[in-house]
Design an enzyme around this catalytic site. Structure first.
Site, mmCIF file in Angstrom:
data_model
loop_
_atom_site.group_PDB
_atom_site.id
_atom_site.type_symbol
_atom_site.label_atom_id
_atom_site.label_comp_id
_atom_site.label_asym_id
_atom_site.label_seq_id
_atom_site.Cartn_x
_atom_site.Cartn_y
_atom_site.Cartn_z
ATOM 1 N N SER A 1 0.789 -1.228 0.000
ATOM 2 C CA SER A 1 0.000 0.000 0.000
ATOM 3 C C SER A 1 0.816 1.271 0.000
ATOM 4 C CB SER A 1 -0.943 0.003 1.205
ATOM 5 O OG SER A 1 -0.213 -0.069 2.420
ATOM 6 N N HIS B 1 -5.367 -3.685 -2.668
ATOM 7 C CA HIS B 1 -5.054 -2.714 -3.722
ATOM 8 C C HIS B 1 -4.910 -3.379 -5.090
ATOM 9 C CE1 HIS B 1 -4.454 0.500 -0.746
ATOM 10 N NE2 HIS B 1 -3.927 -0.453 0.005
ATOM 11 N N LYS C 1 -12.063 0.389 -2.134
ATOM 12 C CA LYS C 1 -11.000 0.964 -2.966
ATOM 13 C C LYS C 1 -11.465 0.942 -4.420
ATOM 14 C CE LYS C 1 -7.490 -0.009 0.481
ATOM 15 N NZ LYS C 1 -8.416 -0.454 1.551
#
Length: 384
Positions: free
Chosen positions: A179, A207, A238
């Site tokens: 991240s 991610h 996300k």
């Protein structure tokens, strides 16, 4: 002296080290264009990599879900808080990432804090990449297994740790996309080690979901991983643009997690309107190849344009880390950018190692090439 008086000294220490965190308040959002603390700014902070967080399809799905189910779930999943919307979302997520089944949680932190303790405990061992997200570190500590942290991406070091361990059960845990650096773990090699040493392999694809692999289907599809020993964690706040998280894997393993994961059992279920919105988001993720291509072009533009590209950590993902060095220098650069309407966070220790404070630039399909050009120009002007 009252116990709270000591906090003043602690705050002074944080301020002196440039480590005190402050929130900015968003007053308006129009894609990446925002009003922040009363100032207009382009958002280069968010993990909304595909620009879906305010997509009309998701907004309508949330409204329809609220009209059908109401707002709160009213209880934990194992009491009376599990709705048809949850069941449908779990089925769609499992099919999307290529797993047999999935289990929804309210946050990614709850997945990572709870799953490891359901799999391993005292007498067992967890092997974790040193740059793993804090939630994975906390989850390993809560499991009470022995924690071994290997150097970032160092497969040989991990192999040595595994060979030297006499633990009854072993669990390898890693981010897929890290991240704060944006690089990708060597998942194929980690899986080979898990096979060789009969270990679980837990992959946090927070991610990567929606970003890597065919149609953004994430790390399992990107690396061709399919085994009952692999547990896949995806987050939905996300690239998916919603909220929540899930763990996916083989049906018996997920059933075990349903029985034993305390952060799933002892909490109120996710609002069903969010589950409906997640199902809608899966459809958007499957059809988002143009958005992923646009982000890839923006990544290339940014990396070509910066005058000191050596400050960028190698990354092919929307997370682009521009290393500045000292904490105050990173804060000053972020402040200069914000004054020009460019909102980029300065990331400092303990989130990253000492001396590597950085700008964490998050690119999104909602950005334009012109906006990225403006950011590149500003960083070049403000970097000595």
């Amino acid at each position: 002296m009252p116990v709270w008086d000591a906090l003043d000294a602690e705050f002074t220490s944080l301020d002196a080290a440039g480590l005190r965190r402050r929130r900015r308040t968003i007053g308006e959002r129009h894609g990446v264009n925002m009003v922040v603390d009363g100032h207009s700014a382009i958002n280069f902070c968010a993990n909304d990599y595909l620009g879906l967080a305010d997509h009309p399809t998701l907004v309508e799905a949330a409204i329809a879900g609220a009209r059908r189910w109401g707002v709160g779930s009213g209880a934990s999943h194992l009491v009376s808080g599990h709705f048809g919307a949850h069941h449908e979302a779990e089925a769609r997520l499992a099919a999307y990432v290529g797993a047999e089944t999935a289990l929804l949680f309210s946050t990614g932190y709850m997945v990572n804090a709870g799953v490891m303790a359901a799999l391993v405990g005292r007498g067992d061992a967890v092997f974790a990449d040193r740059l793993n997200h804090a939630s994975l570190v906390d989850g390993a500590l809560l499991s009470r297994a022995e924690l071994h942290r290997y150097p970032h991406g160092d497969v040989d070091a991990l192999d040595r740790h595994l060979r030297e361990s006499n633990a009854r059960r072993k669990l390898i845990v890693t981010d897929s996309v890290f991240s704060m650096d944006g690089d990708i773990a060597p998942l194929g090699a980690l899986f080979d080690l898990a096979e060789r040493h009969d270990a679980w392999l837990m992959i946090d694809d927070a991610h990567g979901l929606g970003v890597i692999g065919p149609q953004g289907r994430g790390a399992l599809r990107a690396f061709g991983l399919a085994s009952p020993r692999v547990l896949y964690v995806g987050t939905l706040g996300k690239a998916a643009g919603v909220s929540g998280a899930f763990v996916a894997g083989a049906a018996p393993v997920v059933e075990w997690l349903l029985q034993k994961t305390r952060t799933y059992i002892f909490t109120t279920g996710m609002p069903p309107l969010l589950a409906d919105t997640i199902s809608a988001a899966v459809g958007l993720l499957e059809a988002a190849d143009e958005r992923r291509m646009h982000v890839a072009e923006l990544i290339s533009q940014l990396r070509r344009g910066l005058r000191q590209p050596e400050r960028l950590i190698p990354s092919t993902t929307p997370i682009q880390a521009y290393v500045v060095g000292e904490n105050q220098a990173a804060l000053d650069l972020a402040g200069a950018l914000f004054a020009e309407g460019l909102w980029v966070p300065a990331i400092r220790p303990p989130t990253v190692p000492q001396g590597t404070a950085r700008l964490r630039i998050s690119l999104s399909a909602a950005h334009t090439a012109s906006q990225v050009a403006t950011l590149v120009d500003a960083i070049n002007r403000h970097t000595p």
